[in-house]
Design an enzyme around this catalytic site. Structure first.
Site, PDB file in Angstrom:
ATOM      1  N   SER A 144      22.371   5.841 134.782  1.00  0.00           N
ATOM      2  CA  SER A 144      20.899   5.547 134.846  1.00  0.00           C
ATOM      3  C   SER A 144      20.765   4.102 133.851  1.00  0.00           C
ATOM      4  O   SER A 144      21.279   3.276 134.165  1.00  0.00           O
ATOM      5  CB  SER A 144      19.934   6.799 134.270  1.00  0.00           C
TER       6      SER A 144
ATOM      7  N   HIS B 212      19.941   5.061 138.890  1.00  0.00           N
ATOM      8  CA  HIS B 212      18.628   5.011 138.991  1.00  0.00           C
ATOM      9  C   HIS B 212      18.059   3.466 139.087  1.00  0.00           C
ATOM     10  O   HIS B 212      18.231   2.982 138.047  1.00  0.00           O
ATOM     11  CB  HIS B 212      17.927   5.753 137.830  1.00  0.00           C
TER      12      HIS B 212
ATOM     13  N   ASP C 264      19.124  14.039 134.521  1.00  0.00           N
ATOM     14  CA  ASP C 264      19.792  14.160 135.941  1.00  0.00           C
ATOM     15  C   ASP C 264      21.140  13.912 135.992  1.00  0.00           C
ATOM     16  O   ASP C 264      21.808  13.147 135.157  1.00  0.00           O
ATOM     17  CB  ASP C 264      19.284  12.909 136.755  1.00  0.00           C
TER      18      ASP C 264
END
Ligand SMILES: C[S@@+](CC[C@H](N)C(=O)[O-])C[C@H]1O[C@@H](n2cnc3c(N)ncnc32)[C@H](O)[C@@H]1O
Lengths: 188, 274
Positions: A11, A38, A131
């Site tokens: 991310s 992401h 996540d």
């Protein structure tokens, strides 16, 4: 049983980290690599072009229903979840966001753990959210190998830390050592 | 690799749902179906999919809730604005040549795509000659589509999408807002027929000039995709248009040769003349 695929989740700081790792892999690297980073949900996937230019392996945006081939890097497209089907093909879906993200790392990791079981390695890299923690746990539970980027070498340490807490048996790897650790998995 | 017990249970559940309720999810893309069924199991507190199956079979009131798990209701008005821009700029000029038009929105969810098209047709001056058919298998989604009511907090996104799609009026012209919702104008839906129709089990519709079926095929396996594309081929007039989702294509379909790519990047196809 030999490893077939690596799933990678990253991310915040992820683009930079991936650029350190993926271009270092040799052209004959034998596994498929599936990546979720992401990124803002825009349609043009500039990251694919950037990586394709720098990597010796083929880099492409993952397409729905395509067979997953060894030695290829598949990037999850923005605004779609990336999943692995048990017949070794890719599935995209526009299901609800998971952990505020689409694509979500957990979705990729859990489906890949299901499809590949012990023939899978999962890697959680830099990031500012949780996540991937459940997903990495699923990889472990299915008998696969789990890695996290050493938090000290991560631009944002939170994501690898949370993943490590969820999956304490995961091996911690410095960013710069990651390519050689990937390669070692296939040597023996 | 041998099938896990959970995978066996999922197959049995989908079979049971088909036999008892005639909803056929047996050839949907499995990884996503599995994810959503495991979610339902967790949220409803069953220890296994088998236990959940027994409940679903005996208690009909569970079916609508199960359908809300098995179908994905993620949508937006003017989702992928460039698709709607391409319809506006490249497809509409051809549609203008017809005295009357039929448009099928297959898998219409809560109506986001239908209202987008209805507004686009209004803006382009085609609305008066058009009948829209909006179909879905999820009854609660169809009811919502028919009502045309959306939470007000979604309107900002819809407005931005509409603008990017080349909309030449203000979206606010088409709805009335009260304190937390936007009710879309009746004339938009008076030209629409809403019906329960499955691309998996039902037959073709006749004489369509445009079929818009976006982000539905992605949930099907190749065999089902093929069936659906065949239905679209049968339903369209020669020279009619088919638009699918931005990650969908006709590549794997045996009916692909009925179509020619019309706007490649936007996945808009044209039914061949023969
Ligand atoms: C992800 S939504 C897409 C909504 C909209 N078309 C869009 O692109 O934003 C998928 C829709 O397909 C519907 N659907 C699923 N299976 C179907 C089938 N067999 N026949 C018709 N519609 C179906 C679902 O109920 C849901 O409303």
């Amino acid at each position: 049983m030999s490893l077939q695929a690596i799933v990678i989740g990253a991310s915040a700081g992820g683009v930079h980290a991936l650029l350190q790792v993926l271009p270092a892999l040799p052209a004959d690297f034998p596994a498929a690599i599936l990546v979720v980073v992401h990124v803002p949900p825009r349609r043009d996937n500039a990251l694919v072009a950037l990586l394709a230019e720098k990597c010796r392996l083929t880099v492409k945006e993952a397409e729905d229903k395509e067979p997953i081939m060894p030695g290829t890097i598949y990037m999850g497209p923005p605004d779609y979840h990336l999943l692995v089907e048990s017949d070794g093909t890719i599935a995209l879906s526009s299901d609800e966001v998971v952990n505020h993200s689409r694509p979500a790392i957990d979705v990729l990791f859990e489906s890949a753990a299901d499809a590949y079981a012990e023939r899978l390695a999962g890697v959680i890299m830099t990031g500012a959210n949780h996540d991937g923690a459940k997903g990495l746990r699923a990889v472990c539970d299915a008998g696969g190998r789990a890695f996290v980027q050493a938090p000290a070498t991560a631009e944002v340490a939170y994501m690898p830390e949370v993943a490590l807490a969820a999956c304490p048996t995961a091996r911690t790897v410095d960013l710069e050592d990651m390519p050689s650790v990937f390669e070692e998995m296939w040597e023996k | 690799m041998s099938e896990s017990i959970e995978d066996i249970e999922i197959r049995l559940l989908l079979d049971a749902v088909y036999r008892h309720y005639h909803y056929d999810f047996r050839h949907y893309a499995q990884a996503s179906v599995k994810r959503r069924l495991l979610q339902a199991r967790m949220q409803w507190g069953y220890d296994s999919i088998s236990e959940m199956q027994a409940a679903v079979l005996r208690d009909e009131t569970m079916l609508p809730r199960l359908l809300n798990y098995l179908t994905v209701q993620v949508s937006e008005m003017f989702r992928d604005p460039s698709y709607f821009r391409a319809l506006r700029e490249k497809v509409v000029p051809h549609l203008r040549t017809y005295p009357s038009l039929k448009v099928w929105v297959a898998g219409c969810s809560h109506g986001e795509e239908l209202y987008s098209l209805a507004i686009l047709f209004e803006e382009e001056g085609l609305a008066d000659r058009t009948i829209f058919y909006a179909t879905d298998i999820n009854p609660s989604a169809l009811r919502a589509a028919q009502a045309g009511i959306f939470p007000l907090d979604r309107i900002r996104l819809f407005t931005e999408n509409h603008r990017l799609s080349g909309g030449h009026s203000s979206l606010s012209k088409y709805y009335t807002a009260d304190y937390d919702r936007a009710v879309f104008d009746k004339p938009l839906r008076e030209r629409a027929v809403f019906s329960d129709h499955s691309l998996v089990t039902d037959a073709a519709f006749g004489e369509m000039h445009l079929v818009s079926c976006r982000n539905v095929l992605i949930y099907f396996d190749r065999e089902l995709q093929d069936r659906a594309v065949g239905l679209f081929g049968e339903s369209l007039v020669r020279g009619g248009f088919l638009g699918v989702g931005s990650k969908e294509s006709l590549r794997f379909s045996s009916h692909a040769d009925l179509f020619t790519e019309f706007v490649r990047e936007e996945r808009i196809y044209r039914r061949n003349a023969r």
